[in-house]
Design a protein around this motif. Sequence first.
Motif, short mmCIF file in Angstrom:
data_model
loop_
_atom_site.label_atom_id
_atom_site.label_comp_id
_atom_site.label_asym_id
_atom_site.label_seq_id
_atom_site.Cartn_x
_atom_site.Cartn_y
_atom_site.Cartn_z
N ARG A 27 1.29 -1.20 -0.24
CA ARG A 27 0.07 0.00 0.19
C ARG A 27 0.78 0.93 -0.16
O ARG A 27 0.41 2.48 0.13
N GLY A 28 1.89 0.99 -0.08
CA GLY A 28 3.18 2.69 0.10
C GLY A 28 3.03 3.09 1.28
O GLY A 28 3.00 2.85 1.84
N GLU A 29 2.75 4.84 0.54
CA GLU A 29 2.68 5.81 1.43
C GLU A 29 1.63 5.79 2.74
O GLU A 29 1.95 5.63 3.59
N THR A 30 0.71 4.32 2.72
CA THR A 30 -0.36 4.22 3.72
C THR A 30 0.49 3.36 4.56
O THR A 30 -0.10 3.40 5.43
N ALA A 31 1.16 2.40 4.02
CA ALA A 31 1.53 1.42 4.76
C ALA A 31 2.57 2.01 5.73
O ALA A 31 2.96 1.95 6.38
N ARG A 32 3.91 2.89 4.60
CA ARG A 32 5.20 3.55 5.79
C ARG A 32 4.00 4.40 6.80
O ARG A 32 4.51 4.51 7.85
N ARG A 33 2.57 5.29 6.24
CA ARG A 33 2.22 5.72 7.63
C ARG A 33 1.45 4.99 8.95
O ARG A 33 1.64 5.51 10.17
N ASP A 34 1.20 3.54 8.53
CA ASP A 34 0.29 2.27 9.75
C ASP A 34 2.27 2.16 10.19
O ASP A 34 1.96 2.37 12.41
N ASP A 41 -6.92 0.57 7.49
CA ASP A 41 -6.04 0.18 6.87
C ASP A 41 -7.44 0.16 5.61
O ASP A 41 -8.36 -0.28 5.11
N SER A 42 -6.71 0.88 4.80
CA SER A 42 -7.43 1.03 2.75
C SER A 42 -7.76 -0.36 2.48
O SER A 42 -8.86 -0.27 2.06
N SER A 43 -6.92 -0.84 2.15
CA SER A 43 -7.31 -2.30 1.72
C SER A 43 -8.81 -3.41 2.80
O SER A 43 -9.28 -4.06 1.82
N ASN A 44 -8.94 -3.03 3.70
CA ASN A 44 -9.95 -2.93 4.31
C ASN A 44 -11.81 -3.05 3.21
O ASN A 44 -12.66 -4.03 3.93
N PHE A 45 -11.09 -2.35 2.32
CA PHE A 45 -12.82 -1.69 2.42
C PHE A 45 -12.70 -1.87 0.34
O PHE A 45 -13.00 -2.22 -0.04
N ASP A 46 -11.32 -2.93 -0.17
CA ASP A 46 -11.24 -3.41 -1.25
C ASP A 46 -12.38 -4.59 -1.61
O ASP A 46 -12.20 -5.46 -1.27
N LEU A 47 -13.43 -4.48 -2.18
CA LEU A 47 -14.37 -5.67 -2.32
C LEU A 47 -13.89 -6.29 -3.25
O LEU A 47 -14.29 -7.29 -3.62
N THR A 48 -12.72 -6.44 -3.63
CA THR A 48 -12.18 -7.41 -4.61
C THR A 48 -11.10 -9.15 -3.83
O THR A 48 -11.06 -9.85 -4.10
N TYR A 49 -10.86 -7.97 -2.33
CA TYR A 49 -10.80 -9.43 -1.18
C TYR A 49 -12.06 -9.74 -1.15
O TYR A 49 -12.98 -9.55 -0.79
N ALA A 50 -11.99 -11.13 -1.21
CA ALA A 50 -13.20 -12.28 -0.53
C ALA A 50 -13.44 -11.86 0.66
O ALA A 50 -15.12 -11.48 1.30
N ARG A 51 -12.92 -12.14 1.10
CA ARG A 51 -12.62 -11.71 3.15
C ARG A 51 -13.72 -9.90 3.38
O ARG A 51 -14.58 -10.20 3.90
N ASN A 52 -13.41 -9.38 2.17
CA ASN A 52 -13.65 -8.01 2.70
C ASN A 52 -15.55 -8.05 2.24
O ASN A 52 -16.32 -7.61 1.98
#
Length: 309
Positions: free
Chosen positions: A70-77, A194-205
């Motif tokens: 996730r680039g910059e957001t991952a570094r922020r975390d 985590d912005s990826s938590n809202f990505d509906l391409t991931y099955a768990r989301n």
Amino acid sequence: MSSDAEKTVQRMDEALLDNCRRQGLFKSGDRVIAACSGGADSMALLLFLLRHRRTLEIEVLATHVNHGIRGETARRDADFVADFCRRNGVELFLYDAVQEGIEVPPRPSEDWARGLRYGWFDELAAREEAVIATAHTMSDQAETVLFRMARGTGLRGLTGIPARRGRIVRPLLQTPRRDIEEYLTARGIPHVEDSSNFDLTYARNRLRQEVVPVLQELNPAFISTLTANLDHLREDRDLLEGMAQRAVQEARVTEGRVSIPASTLAALDHPIAVRAVKLLLAKVEYYQISSVHLDQILALAASTSPSAS
């Protein structure tokens, strides 16, 4: 802190301490490394362990994984977790996949990311002679069971995430996600999303955002009900596996081959016989077999003379 907030914190702390003791998750002197993404669940876990390290008689450390996705957001975390640990005197082990020379796929799957994390957890736990505490909650447990059902699984898969697996422990498995959020609010502890938590391409989301809400409309207590039912499924699993273990006690392993009378397998009820065959194959380090081949082995045992290899 208001009286309501104090009650929220006390209720959560008591429930988590009780769960840790009942499950035997920690022993005196354990070095416990909290896996901390900076999200709500992992911040609640780290906060709880820090607040009660003397009661639990443990040393608390932390680790954070940057998957390189996730680039910059991952570094922020990572910076957020590092700052929290620095201010609270917690030793932190940072793992950066890119810096470690890991080749990150163009579109990393959930399985890839999980494999990366747990590979690091296993390495870190062994190196530091520690246990790794992850922040899986009751909600994660329900989502995992649904995910495995969708893919296809047996009774072991349907029993969900274990509270302990080797050096991995999960203190929050009996805790609903809403309680986590109330706990952090009451203590005034920030977290990152985590912005990826809202990505509906991931099955768990998709399960979390689209499937679970429908099931909760049918039964508002769906998550807690499912979690309670898992205890009964584990009892059934343990009973069947124990019966299979006893059935194969007479098996002999010689030169990479395992032998047992065919009549022993033929006499077993199918659920026990299937588990017995898997145990036999595991004795010669053969762990992957399809249900079709399992049935073929049992059919052969039923039609064969008194002994077979």
